[in-house]
Scaffold this active site. Structure first.
Site, PDB file in Angstrom:
ATOM      1  N   ASP A  27       0.859  -1.185   0.000  1.00 15.47           N
ATOM      2  CA  ASP A  27       0.000   0.000   0.000  1.00 15.47           C
ATOM      3  C   ASP A  27       0.890   1.228   0.000  1.00 15.47           C
ATOM      4  OD1 ASP A  27       0.029   0.975   3.091  1.00 15.47           O
ATOM      5  OD2 ASP A  27      -0.137  -1.206   3.046  1.00 15.47           O
ATOM      6  N   ASP A 116      -9.482   3.414   6.359  1.00 13.58           N
ATOM      7  CA  ASP A 116      -8.327   3.391   7.253  1.00 13.58           C
ATOM      8  C   ASP A 116      -8.735   4.114   8.537  1.00 13.58           C
ATOM      9  OD1 ASP A 116      -5.932   3.718   8.580  1.00 13.58           O
ATOM     10  OD2 ASP A 116      -4.847   4.560   6.873  1.00 13.58           O
ATOM     11  N   GLU A 118      -7.874   4.419  12.487  1.00 17.92           N
ATOM     12  CA  GLU A 118      -6.740   4.094  13.352  1.00 17.92           C
ATOM     13  C   GLU A 118      -6.385   5.278  14.231  1.00 17.92           C
ATOM     14  OE1 GLU A 118      -2.827   4.774  11.603  1.00 17.92           O
ATOM     15  OE2 GLU A 118      -3.703   4.197   9.667  1.00 17.92           O
TER      16      GLU A 118
END
Length: 229
Positions: A27, A116, A118
């Protein structure tokens, strides 16, 4: 995704996972603007996730060239969105992601978009949200994405953050594939609700640009993921 590395330096960032005959991936983001995609492909990489957006005010300036380059090299690819749940609703950020590279089509080479979610890079770990509010935010993003594409987004997270900031919610295990980040030789304990990971980010560096990932399956399974089966 770079923010996870700050908390993982004490882990085995240089460790290699147990040898598995699974498709390898990477990624990347704007930190890797000039990827030699032919070399990446020749190194055995099968798929890539590319950062598309963050919150509702950032589009990766390298996204288009990275996406086209990966496509031309024959990689299966998809986009990901870095969430800021403190700044706007999940639905608003999903719409922004969809409008700026995060879509999906059943063409066999496009992976569903990834959320994403986090550690906060610039404030409270959980963005000032309670666990129930965080779960509601993720549902808002996820449901908006599913309504637009017919696919639920991949959820990228760590077990530690998920446990702390969602109360270890099991609400997404049957709908959203899991992309777990753990820099070690095994995935360890997964967040509640998921019996297995679909993707595993196992290192933040390696012979290829960006972070190193594995797909939990074979090449046919990765293609099926792209097709929506």
């Amino acid at each position: 995704m770079k923010f996870i590395t700050l908390l993982a330096l004490a882990a085995l960032t240089s460790a290699l996972p147990e040898k598995r005959a699974t498709p390898q991936g990477i990624d990347v983001s704007s930190y890797q603007p000039d990827v030699d995609w032919t070399t990446v492909k020749n190194n055995g990489i099968s798929f890539v996730y590319i950062k598309a957006t963050e919150s509702t005010d950032y589009v990766n300036p390298s996204f288009s060239s990275q996406y086209i380059g990966a496509t031309d090299a024959g990689l299966i690819r998809g986009g990901y969105h870095f969430a800021h749940p403190d700044l706007s609703t999940g639905a608003t950020q999903a719409d922004y992601f969809l409008a700026n590279g995060g879509g999906w089509s059943a063409d066999g080479i496009t992976l569903p978009g990834a959320l994403d979610i986090e550690y906060n890079p610039s404030g409270s770990e959980c963005y000032g949200l309670t666990a129930s509010s965080m779960v509601s935010w993720i549902k808002s993003f996820s449901n908006t994405y599913e309504t637009a594409t017919g696919r639920y987004p991949i959820i990228y997270t760590t077990t530690d953050w998920w446990t702390t900031c969602t109360g270890n919610s099991a609400a997404f295990g049957t709908t959203n594939p899991l992309w777990i980040a753990i820099y070690s030789t095994s995935v360890g304990t997964l967040p509640a609700g998921w019996e297995y990971e679909t993707f595993w980010q196992y290192a933040d560096s390696g012979p290829n640009p960006g972070d190193a990932d594995l797909f939990n399956g074979d090449a046919a399974g990765l293609t099926s993921m792209a097709l929506g089966y």
